[in-house]
Design a protein around this motif. Sequence first.
Motif, PDB file in Angstrom:
ATOM      1  N   SER A 311       0.873  -0.967  -0.312  1.00  0.00           N
ATOM      2  CA  SER A 311      -0.148   0.074  -0.011  1.00  0.00           C
ATOM      3  C   SER A 311       0.901   1.229  -0.104  1.00  0.00           C
ATOM      4  O   SER A 311       2.010   1.237   0.303  1.00  0.00           O
ATOM      5  CB  SER A 311      -0.888  -0.014   1.347  1.00  0.00           C
ATOM      6  OG  SER A 311      -0.089   0.199   2.504  1.00  0.00           O
ATOM      7  N   LYS A 324      -4.315   0.448  -1.224  1.00  0.00           N
ATOM      8  CA  LYS A 324      -3.684  -0.653  -1.588  1.00  0.00           C
ATOM      9  C   LYS A 324      -3.386  -0.466  -3.013  1.00  0.00           C
ATOM     10  O   LYS A 324      -4.030  -0.207  -3.934  1.00  0.00           O
ATOM     11  CB  LYS A 324      -4.680  -1.853  -1.522  1.00  0.00           C
ATOM     12  CG  LYS A 324      -4.953  -2.230  -0.024  1.00  0.00           C
ATOM     13  CD  LYS A 324      -5.716  -3.689   0.194  1.00  0.00           C
ATOM     14  CE  LYS A 324      -5.980  -4.069   1.424  1.00  0.00           C
ATOM     15  NZ  LYS A 324      -6.711  -5.404   1.613  1.00  0.00           N
ATOM     16  N   VAL A 325      -2.019  -1.039  -3.493  1.00  0.00           N
ATOM     17  CA  VAL A 325      -1.459  -1.109  -4.982  1.00  0.00           C
ATOM     18  C   VAL A 325      -0.912  -2.442  -5.120  1.00  0.00           C
ATOM     19  O   VAL A 325      -0.784  -3.135  -4.224  1.00  0.00           O
ATOM     20  CB  VAL A 325      -0.548   0.088  -5.061  1.00  0.00           C
ATOM     21  CG1 VAL A 325      -1.074   1.361  -4.787  1.00  0.00           C
ATOM     22  CG2 VAL A 325       0.578  -0.311  -4.061  1.00  0.00           C
ATOM     23  N   LYS A 326      -0.929  -2.601  -6.524  1.00  0.00           N
ATOM     24  CA  LYS A 326      -0.302  -3.751  -6.933  1.00  0.00           C
ATOM     25  C   LYS A 326       1.152  -3.372  -7.338  1.00  0.00           C
ATOM     26  O   LYS A 326       0.788  -2.846  -8.808  1.00  0.00           O
ATOM     27  CB  LYS A 326      -1.168  -4.472  -8.138  1.00  0.00           C
ATOM     28  CG  LYS A 326      -0.700  -5.711  -8.500  1.00  0.00           C
ATOM     29  CD  LYS A 326      -1.246  -6.380  -9.650  1.00  0.00           C
ATOM     30  CE  LYS A 326      -0.951  -7.740 -10.114  1.00  0.00           C
ATOM     31  NZ  LYS A 326      -1.447  -8.309 -11.173  1.00  0.00           N
ATOM     32  N   ILE A 337       3.763   0.736 -10.482  1.00  0.00           N
ATOM     33  CA  ILE A 337       2.447   0.464  -9.784  1.00  0.00           C
ATOM     34  C   ILE A 337       1.308  -0.056 -11.041  1.00  0.00           C
ATOM     35  O   ILE A 337       1.174   1.043 -11.908  1.00  0.00           O
ATOM     36  CB  ILE A 337       1.827   1.580  -9.090  1.00  0.00           C
ATOM     37  CG1 ILE A 337       2.875   2.183  -8.227  1.00  0.00           C
ATOM     38  CG2 ILE A 337       0.463   1.486  -8.629  1.00  0.00           C
ATOM     39  CD1 ILE A 337       3.341   1.185  -7.184  1.00  0.00           C
ATOM     40  N   LEU A 338       1.142  -1.127 -10.760  1.00  0.00           N
ATOM     41  CA  LEU A 338       0.036  -1.564 -12.083  1.00  0.00           C
ATOM     42  C   LEU A 338      -1.284  -1.392 -11.712  1.00  0.00           C
ATOM     43  O   LEU A 338      -2.086  -1.077 -12.583  1.00  0.00           O
ATOM     44  CB  LEU A 338       0.425  -3.293 -12.021  1.00  0.00           C
ATOM     45  CG  LEU A 338       1.566  -3.615 -12.375  1.00  0.00           C
ATOM     46  CD1 LEU A 338       1.753  -5.314 -12.225  1.00  0.00           C
ATOM     47  CD2 LEU A 338       2.284  -3.489 -13.578  1.00  0.00           C
ATOM     48  N   GLU A 339      -1.625  -1.362 -10.391  1.00  0.00           N
ATOM     49  CA  GLU A 339      -3.111  -1.181  -9.979  1.00  0.00           C
ATOM     50  C   GLU A 339      -3.126  -0.314  -8.889  1.00  0.00           C
ATOM     51  O   GLU A 339      -2.191  -0.562  -7.970  1.00  0.00           O
ATOM     52  CB  GLU A 339      -3.860  -2.318  -9.769  1.00  0.00           C
ATOM     53  CG  GLU A 339      -4.031  -3.239 -11.246  1.00  0.00           C
ATOM     54  CD  GLU A 339      -4.698  -4.576 -10.857  1.00  0.00           C
ATOM     55  OE1 GLU A 339      -5.320  -4.720  -9.682  1.00  0.00           O
ATOM     56  OE2 GLU A 339      -4.754  -5.358 -11.854  1.00  0.00           O
ATOM     57  N   GLY A 340      -3.980   0.730  -8.605  1.00  0.00           N
ATOM     58  CA  GLY A 340      -4.113   1.285  -7.449  1.00  0.00           C
ATOM     59  C   GLY A 340      -3.810   2.771  -7.517  1.00  0.00           C
ATOM     60  O   GLY A 340      -4.393   3.521  -6.577  1.00  0.00           O
ATOM     61  N   GLU A 342      -3.141   6.494  -9.981  1.00  0.00           N
ATOM     62  CA  GLU A 342      -3.094   7.723 -11.263  1.00  0.00           C
ATOM     63  C   GLU A 342      -2.011   8.316 -11.011  1.00  0.00           C
ATOM     64  O   GLU A 342      -1.746   8.924 -10.071  1.00  0.00           O
ATOM     65  CB  GLU A 342      -4.419   8.027 -11.168  1.00  0.00           C
ATOM     66  CG  GLU A 342      -5.711   7.092 -11.120  1.00  0.00           C
ATOM     67  CD  GLU A 342      -6.945   7.991 -11.649  1.00  0.00           C
ATOM     68  OE1 GLU A 342      -6.843   9.076 -11.483  1.00  0.00           O
ATOM     69  OE2 GLU A 342      -8.125   7.202 -11.502  1.00  0.00           O
TER      70      GLU A 342
END
Length: 369
Positions: A311, A324-326, A337-340, A342
């Motif tokens: 995160s 939370k991030v991927k 950062i792939l997801e979570g 911008e």
Amino acid sequence: MRKKLTINIISLIIFLVAGNSCKNENTEKSPEKVTVKEASLEEVHFSRNFPATAVALEEVELRADVVGYITGIHIKEGQQVKKGQLLYQVDPTRYQARKQQAEAAASIAEANLERIQKDFQRYERLKAENAIAAQIYDNATVELRNAEQELNAAKSELENTNIDLQYASIYAPFDGTIGFSQVRMGSLVNPGESLLNIISRDNPMGVDFYPEERYLGKFQELASYPKVLEDSIFSIRLPDGSDYPIPGKIEILDRAVNRNTGTVQIRLKFDNNESKIRPGMSLTLFVKETDNEKVILVPRSSLKEQMGEFSVFVVEENIAKQVKVKPGRNYMDKTVILEGLESGQKVVVKGIQKIKDGDEIEIIEEEDR
């Protein structure tokens, strides 16, 4: 009495509640001071790294081609030599003597052939006039043929002695670096058996590595990639940790995959004008992706891991919000950062240990992009 005691207890409770209220007001938490940075959308080149080993593209074992004693060592071990430079000398005395004998034998055979040719020409004229017996003419023909063969044999022996005499002197086959000498003055050497030294070409230099077979298709594409040098697709790091400034290109793709390891041998070629790469060096090879990719990047220091989940804290109206991030691959000092997230969101990079979700924060410094 009982009424008075009840009044005292009530008064004590009111006092304690009032005291705690004042204490909470006086110890209210102040905003934590943090440093932030914007999540950025950047175009990057990713790379993979492989262990690699430097190898000489040309390396020759110098061996004696004649028997004899070493009478001359004309190099200093480890020095650079030039093509045609004299390196070792085997005692040439016996080969010079054999050459002189062969020259004399060839001279005698040539004179003998001239004499027999003149006789044969005379016999041919006599035969044309039927003034000579056929047997004499036939004998002259055989004698001429034998004389020609004797001269050819004498010339061959002379050529062999010349070769032996030449082989008594060992010269550098190309520009390169000579290793440790395996013989000393007075050592007896034998043809094809006695190793004198090893010489390797310094420039260019090869670099071997062994990627898994799943990467083979990619390297086949890179073998014909037109801008492989311009884009520095292949680069290496030297054992001292310094980056080698000159990029390389694929020289050889092995014909087959190793059945035991599931890897394929690939050899690269690097210019080595300053001889910084030496055969046998352990190197780190970096292979850059040829396609640019736009990704969201944040500093690695902004990531928080707990129980295998990652995160970051984003800042919205001076409030820290845990998101939370991927995460993906690392790129220099940043992480994809792939997801979570911008692009443009501000993430906390310093002070994340002191805050939790929902805390009010104060930005004391915003890191440069």
